[in-house]
Design a protein around this motif. Structure first.
Motif, mmCIF file in Angstrom:
data_model
loop_
_atom_site.group_PDB
_atom_site.id
_atom_site.type_symbol
_atom_site.label_atom_id
_atom_site.label_comp_id
_atom_site.label_asym_id
_atom_site.label_seq_id
_atom_site.Cartn_x
_atom_site.Cartn_y
_atom_site.Cartn_z
ATOM 1 N N SER A 1 0.856 -1.193 0.000
ATOM 2 C CA SER A 1 0.000 0.000 0.000
ATOM 3 C C SER A 1 0.887 1.236 0.000
ATOM 4 O O SER A 1 2.078 1.155 0.282
ATOM 5 N N HIS A 2 0.269 2.370 -0.290
ATOM 6 C CA HIS A 2 1.025 3.618 -0.234
ATOM 7 C C HIS A 2 1.487 3.909 1.187
ATOM 8 O O HIS A 2 2.586 4.395 1.401
ATOM 9 N N PHE A 3 0.634 3.569 2.138
ATOM 10 C CA PHE A 3 1.005 3.780 3.529
ATOM 11 C C PHE A 3 2.209 2.909 3.895
ATOM 12 O O PHE A 3 3.154 3.356 4.556
ATOM 13 N N GLY A 4 2.160 1.656 3.461
ATOM 14 C CA GLY A 4 3.260 0.724 3.734
ATOM 15 C C GLY A 4 4.572 1.248 3.187
ATOM 16 O O GLY A 4 5.611 1.196 3.858
ATOM 17 N N ILE A 5 4.525 1.751 1.949
ATOM 18 C CA ILE A 5 5.748 2.266 1.336
ATOM 19 C C ILE A 5 6.174 3.562 2.034
ATOM 20 O O ILE A 5 7.359 3.814 2.229
ATOM 21 N N ALA A 6 5.181 4.339 2.451
ATOM 22 C CA ALA A 6 5.495 5.578 3.168
ATOM 23 C C ALA A 6 6.239 5.263 4.464
ATOM 24 O O ALA A 6 7.183 5.949 4.837
ATOM 25 N N ARG A 7 5.835 4.210 5.132
ATOM 26 C CA ARG A 7 6.497 3.813 6.377
ATOM 27 C C ARG A 7 7.964 3.454 6.111
ATOM 28 O O ARG A 7 8.865 3.802 6.869
ATOM 29 N N GLU A 8 8.193 2.771 4.986
ATOM 30 C CA GLU A 8 9.568 2.447 4.594
ATOM 31 C C GLU A 8 10.359 3.728 4.342
ATOM 32 O O GLU A 8 11.485 3.870 4.801
ATOM 33 N N ASN B 1 -11.657 0.737 -3.338
ATOM 34 C CA ASN B 1 -10.381 0.449 -3.990
ATOM 35 C C ASN B 1 -9.318 1.471 -3.608
ATOM 36 O O ASN B 1 -8.142 1.133 -3.430
ATOM 37 N N TYR B 2 -9.761 2.717 -3.493
ATOM 38 C CA TYR B 2 -8.827 3.777 -3.132
ATOM 39 C C TYR B 2 -8.197 3.511 -1.762
ATOM 40 O O TYR B 2 -6.989 3.616 -1.582
ATOM 41 N N VAL B 3 -9.044 3.112 -0.819
ATOM 42 C CA VAL B 3 -8.529 2.862 0.531
ATOM 43 C C VAL B 3 -7.624 1.627 0.544
ATOM 44 O O VAL B 3 -6.651 1.564 1.291
ATOM 45 N N MET B 4 -7.928 0.682 -0.327
ATOM 46 C CA MET B 4 -7.033 -0.488 -0.430
ATOM 47 C C MET B 4 -5.643 -0.033 -0.889
ATOM 48 O O MET B 4 -4.627 -0.456 -0.336
ATOM 49 N N LEU B 5 -5.611 0.853 -1.888
ATOM 50 C CA LEU B 5 -4.322 1.350 -2.371
ATOM 51 C C LEU B 5 -3.608 2.163 -1.299
ATOM 52 O O LEU B 5 -2.403 2.165 -1.184
#
Lengths: 374, 664
Positions: free
Chosen positions: B59-66, B143-147
């Motif tokens: 997810s974008h959040f996951g990548i943001a955390r990285e 779908n947006y929230v999934m991304l």
């Protein structure tokens, strides 16, 4: 002249002081020398040279003659003059030999002027055999690793799932297991068999590592070359079967720094370029933690960016990592006591890079038009 | 997974580095990044999340955390404003029952007064860039929230649920038919988990929604679902029905059950914002076994030893905190850490070493060549292969590599049995493992005959056979297109000499095989069978339509290696003259030359240095063999008388056979 000297000799030898006689002979030697050298200077061919040789150095030549005229002198005087005569004779011999060689040479040169060899005619077709490029590459890699202290170990191609997957920390039904498309061996009621009874065509040579660790105590330092199989569609860069060489080093304090050094040194040796650099990128393989993708600096462009490295300056070349503690456990080693690194590289890929082979499928084509190029 | 640079930036107050730099950083510290694309006011790139990280990073959040950890930036706190209708308790409108452990958590909200219509431009654009096509505002919001957060969501038309408005999660019935949202009929079975009302299956759990409760323009009330399923089960089901979706792909990797409520609030507020819908009070939440976060202690010395570099304590702590790990205790060189539930991949100390190593930067680790004193062992097999390759090269053979597969055609032509079968061959002509290298060498021969006439090829490789268990052994095989038996035999003799292999015999081959029975031989060394040499049977030639008659050999690698004499014994070279005598003997034409040679040898072996066959002449079932016999003593020159005596002895021996005759 000759007669007159002889006359002088006959009539005055007892009357004159021998020293005067010696002086005369001395002068004669000097004259002879000038005379002979003069003639040698002017001689034009081998025949002329033969005549001069006979005149001065022959059995009845002038030097012999003069030598025999010294009989009446004291032994000391004779010795002195003898030395002079000898020197003259040596000098003439040397000059004559030199002239002779030159005349011969120019004679032969003259003869050879008509010779002709078409040096551009293509050579004869000589039959020879050829070693498969993968064999030579494999050997080269084994040799390089041997220099770094790695022993070469082999293992089976038809392998049970335990040694190919489970022991390597591939959990059942884990997505990682699908990362490698596997050829399964047809077996009756396969599902009911244990992992050690179910067979596959090995997907990597890591099975050699697991088998070796089961039976050996650290330190372990091996490379495992061999054929591996992937059930996937082939293209220019993917093959159903290809060759791999994997390495394993297990000891008390093996570190990521060690892995970096060994891989860098290996690539420098293989590409014969001490400027080769590597970089590690995080990646995931179940049997290592951490796992790396290893890139090497692009040698084609010197990292300026080119089509070979797609402008990146880096080429993905191999995978590796630190052996996962579960792998140690599965193979009967205590992960508290040892650490280790493992890596794997495609032999086909390395051979392709070195020989600029554009399609991996040539290697198994059996086509002599390809194989005879090596 | 496609990441939008602009989308990613919404998680940070500070500006992110330039997109190329950001991509580089992600590649070096987290995941491979590729396929960058430029848009009018945005960039996208594809992040290849590794399978172990699918649970938290898809997810974008996951990548943001990285990125927060890599760049040492703070993440925005996100809080979603959501206005609940306090008068209406959701529990009065919907109930949920989980009947299978495969469903870890099931959370749902109910919204009323929803207006289903086209999505606003910003939403459509964001989805499109990330590879998802727009359907309507409700579906798009899920779908947006999934991304954004990585939680797959589903929306049901509330009114289409059966009477009691009860949602049940249980396995499908065997043979149950299901129509998906894309109008595809799928047959389910008892291993596939479904979300159902009291009548029908509504959704294939975690994989694909069904037609029955589809959202359309008439939809007024919706159920929003955020669930959590066991990854392995979703993966199996998805493979079984051959449907893989953005949703199933995420569930396969075991996502964090704590995420359901966050995502549900997010999507509800988004739909409310877009349509002014009313959100009923509360969440219907079935969560049977709440997971407790794991604790791991980390030895800082171990980190340094393992990586081969000293990472400053401050950096270690910073990295761990940025990634969401909580430091519970710090004692000397030990850190006690609380692992958040979204990091299911972190189970052992080494996992934490990786986190520290990659974020700190592997490039900072200086290479150190290991010192060790273990013994390098020579591998005799590998050595022998290398020697064989050199020898074959000298003998003008070219080495080929073949696949170890063959198909029905060659199996039949070569009359092969007890073959090991591949369950999933890649092509129809590769379903068996080769029991001999010959068939594929013949295939090579056929291919190459198009380009050249005189072919000499060989292969060293494994052959496979099923004899109860599976057996695998290495063989050396070769084929010569000229069909010149003597040429091939000569080559093998040179090969044997190279390795000091003596005592070789060629015995008639009566075995049933793909070889010609009359024109092939078994090769024995020291009375042990090591291989075969000869021609193919007529049946093979005809089946394969071969218009040449090649000669070939196959030798067992281990047996051959076993017969090598390690060190060749030097043979004394005699300077005494060699005497020769020629003897012609007439024998029936089926007599083997070796028989005659053996008789000659038996007469006076000590002084016989060499026996050459000078000439063979065959005439009406008789053949005349002319031998030249070389005699030499190591001690003295032989006298004529002695030589004649030996010759007489040989002739005497030869004529003891009544069918043999000396030609005078």
């Amino acid at each position: 002249m000759r007669e007159s000297k002889q006359l002088l000799f006959f009539y005055f030898k007892d009357l004159l002081f021998s020293s005067i006689w010696v002086k005369i002979i001395n002068m004669t030697i000097e004259n002879l020398k000038n005379e002979a050298l003069n003639k040698l200077d002017k001689v034009l061919n081998l025949e002329g040279l033969a005549i001069i040789e006979k005149e001065y150095l022959g059995k009845k030549g002038k030097i012999r003659e003069l030598s025999s005229s010294m009989k009446g002198l004291s032994s000391e005087e004779r010795k002195d003059l003898g030395v002079q005569l000898n020197e003259l004779s040596n000098l003439l011999e040397e000059k004559i030999l030199f002239k002779k060689k030159n005349f011969k040479l120019s004679e032969i040169r003259k003869k050879e002027e008509g010779d002709f060899l078409d040096i551009t005619v293509p050579g004869k077709k000589i039959e020879r055999g050829h070693i498969h490029p993968l064999s030579s590459t494999k050997k080269e890699l084994e040799d390089i690793f041997a220099l770094m202290g790695f022993s070469v170990i082999e293992g089976p191609e038809v392998e049970d799932e335990w040694h190919n997957f489970d022991a390597l920390n591939f959990p059942l039904n884990h997505p990682a297991r699908e990362m490698q498309d596997t050829f399964f061996i047809k077996q009756k009621e396969r599902e009911s068999l244990s992992q050690k009874e179910k067979f596959v065509l090995r997907t990597h040579t890591s099975n050699i590592q697991t088998r070796y660790m089961e039976n050996h105590e650290p330190p372990i330092k091996i490379v495992a070359p061999g054929r591996v199989f992937r059930c996937e569609a082939t293209d220019d860069r993917h093959e159903v079967c290809f060759y791999q060489i994997e390495g394993l080093y297990v000891d008390k304090n093996v570190s990521v720094a060690n892995l970096k050094a060994v891989l860098e040194r290996f690539l420098q040796e293989y590409f014969r370029d001490s400027k080769v650099k590597i970089r590690l990128r995080p990646s995931y393989f179940p049997f290592v933690e951490p796992g790396f993708e290893v890139d090497m600096s692009c040698l084609v462009c010197g990292q300026k960016g080119c089509s070979v490295c797609s402008g990146e300056g880096w080429l993905e070349i191999l995978g590796g990592g630190m052996v996962h503690p579960n792998v140690f456990k599965n193979c009967g080693l205590n992960p508290k006591e040892v650490t280790g690194f493992a890596f794997g590289v495609s032999v086909d890929r390395l051979a392709m890079m070195k020989s600029r082979v554009d399609n991996i499928r040539w290697f198994h084509s059996g086509d002599l038009r390809f194989l005879k190029q090596f | 997974m496609i990441i939008s640079y602009k989308f990613l930036s919404t998680f940070f107050k500070e500006k992110l580095p330039k997109v190329e730099d950001l991509m580089d950083k992600i590649t070096l510290h987290a995941f491979e990044v590729e396929d960058p694309k430029e848009y009018k006011d945005d960039f996208t790139f594809e992040v290849k999340v590794t399978p172990d990280r699918g649970g938290d990073a898809l997810s974008h959040f996951g990548i943001a955390r990285e990125c927060a950890a890599i760049l040492n930036l703070d993440l925005n706190n996100f809080k979603y404003d959501l206005l609940e209708d306090k008068t209406q308790d959701v529990n009065n409108f919907l109930s949920v029952e989980i009947k299978n452990d495969g469903c870890i958590r099931y959370s749902a909200r109910v919204l009323t007064g929803v207006q289903v219509k086209e999505s606003p431009e910003w939403l459509k654009e964001k989805l499109n860039k990330c590879g998802i096509s727009s359907i309507n505002n409700v579906v798009d919001a899920t779908n947006y929230v999934m991304l954004e957060l990585g939680q797959p969501l589903h929306a049901y038309d509330y009114e289409k649920l059966s009477e009691n408005k009860k949602i049940i999660i249980e396995k499908a019935k065997k043979g149950e038919k299901f129509i998906t949202l894309s109008n595809q009929e799928v047959v389910l079975d008892e291993n596939i988990l479904t979300i159902r009302d009291e009548k029908d299956a509504l959704v294939i759990a975690g994989i694909k929604g069904g037609k029955k409760t589809e959202i359309d323009e008439t939809t007024k009330a919706i159920v929003l679902e955020a669930a959590n399923f066991e990854g392995a089960m979703i993966s199996k089901a998805s493979k079984k029905i051959k449907i893989r979706t953005d949703s199933s792909f995420r569930f396969e990797h075991n996502i964090d059950p704590e995420l359901t409520v966050v995502a549900l609030d997010r999507v509800a507020s988004l739909i409310q914002e877009m349509t002014g819908a009313k959100i009923l009070k509360g969440i219907v939440d079935a969560y049977n076994k709440k997971e407790k976060p794991r604790k791991i202690s980390l030895d800082l010395h171990y980190v340094d030893r393992f990586l081969g570099i000293e990472v400053p304590l401050k950096e270690v702590k910073r990295i761990l905190r940025n990634l969401g790990f909580e430091i519970l205790k710090e004692e000397k060189n030990l850190l006690q850490l609380l692992i958040p539930t979204f990091r299911k991949d972190i189970t052992i100390e080494e996992n934490l070493v990786e986190e520290i190593g990659r974020i700190y930067g592997y490039e900072k680790i200086k290479p150190v060549l290991p010192l060790s004193d273990e013994r390098i062992m020579r591998n005799e097999d590998v050595d022998f292969i290398n020697q064989l390759e050199l020898t074959f090269k000298e003998l003008c053979f070219t080495e080929v590599y073949n696949y170890p597969f063959l198909g029905e055609e060659y199996k039949n032509a070569f009359n092969l049995s007890k073959l090991i079968e591949v369950q999933n061959p890649i092509t129809v002509d590769s379903e068996y493992l080769v029991p001999s290298l010959i068939p594929n060498l013949i295939k090579n021969l056929k291919l190459n005959l198009r380009f050249e006439k005189n072919i000499k090829i060989y292969e060293i490789g494994n052959v496979f056979k099923k004899n109860g268990s599976f057996s695998e052994r290495r063989v050396v095989s070769g084929v010569v297109s000229s069909g010149d038996y003597l040429e091939l035999k000569g080559c093998l003799e040179e090969l044997f000499k190279t390795f000091n292999i003596n005592n070789i015999e060629y015995i008639s081959n009566s075995k049933e095989s793909f070889l010609s029975q009359k024109k092939s031989a078994i090769i024995k060394v020291n009375k042990k069978e090591i291989g075969v040499i000869g021609y193919l049977s007529g049946y093979v030639l005809e089946s394969l339509d071969l218009n040449i008659d090649p000669v070939l050999f196959e030798i067992d690698f281990e047996s051959l290696r076993g017969e090598i004499l390690k060190d060749a014994n030097f043979v004394h070279i005699s300077n005494h003259p060699i005497a020769t005598r020629d003897i012609s003997v007439i024998v029936p034409d089926m007599v083997f030359v070796q028989e005659v040679i053996d008789v000659i040898k038996s007469s006076e072996s000590k002084l016989i240095k060499q026996i050459d066959l000078l000439d063979t002449y065959i005439n009406s079932q008789l053949k005349t063999l002319t031998f030249r016999i070389y005699l030499q003593s190591s001690k003295k020159g032989l006298e004529n008388k002695e030589i004649n005596e030996i010759q007489d002895k040989i002739i005497n021996k030869l004529t003891q056979n009544p069918e043999w005759e000396i030609k005078k």
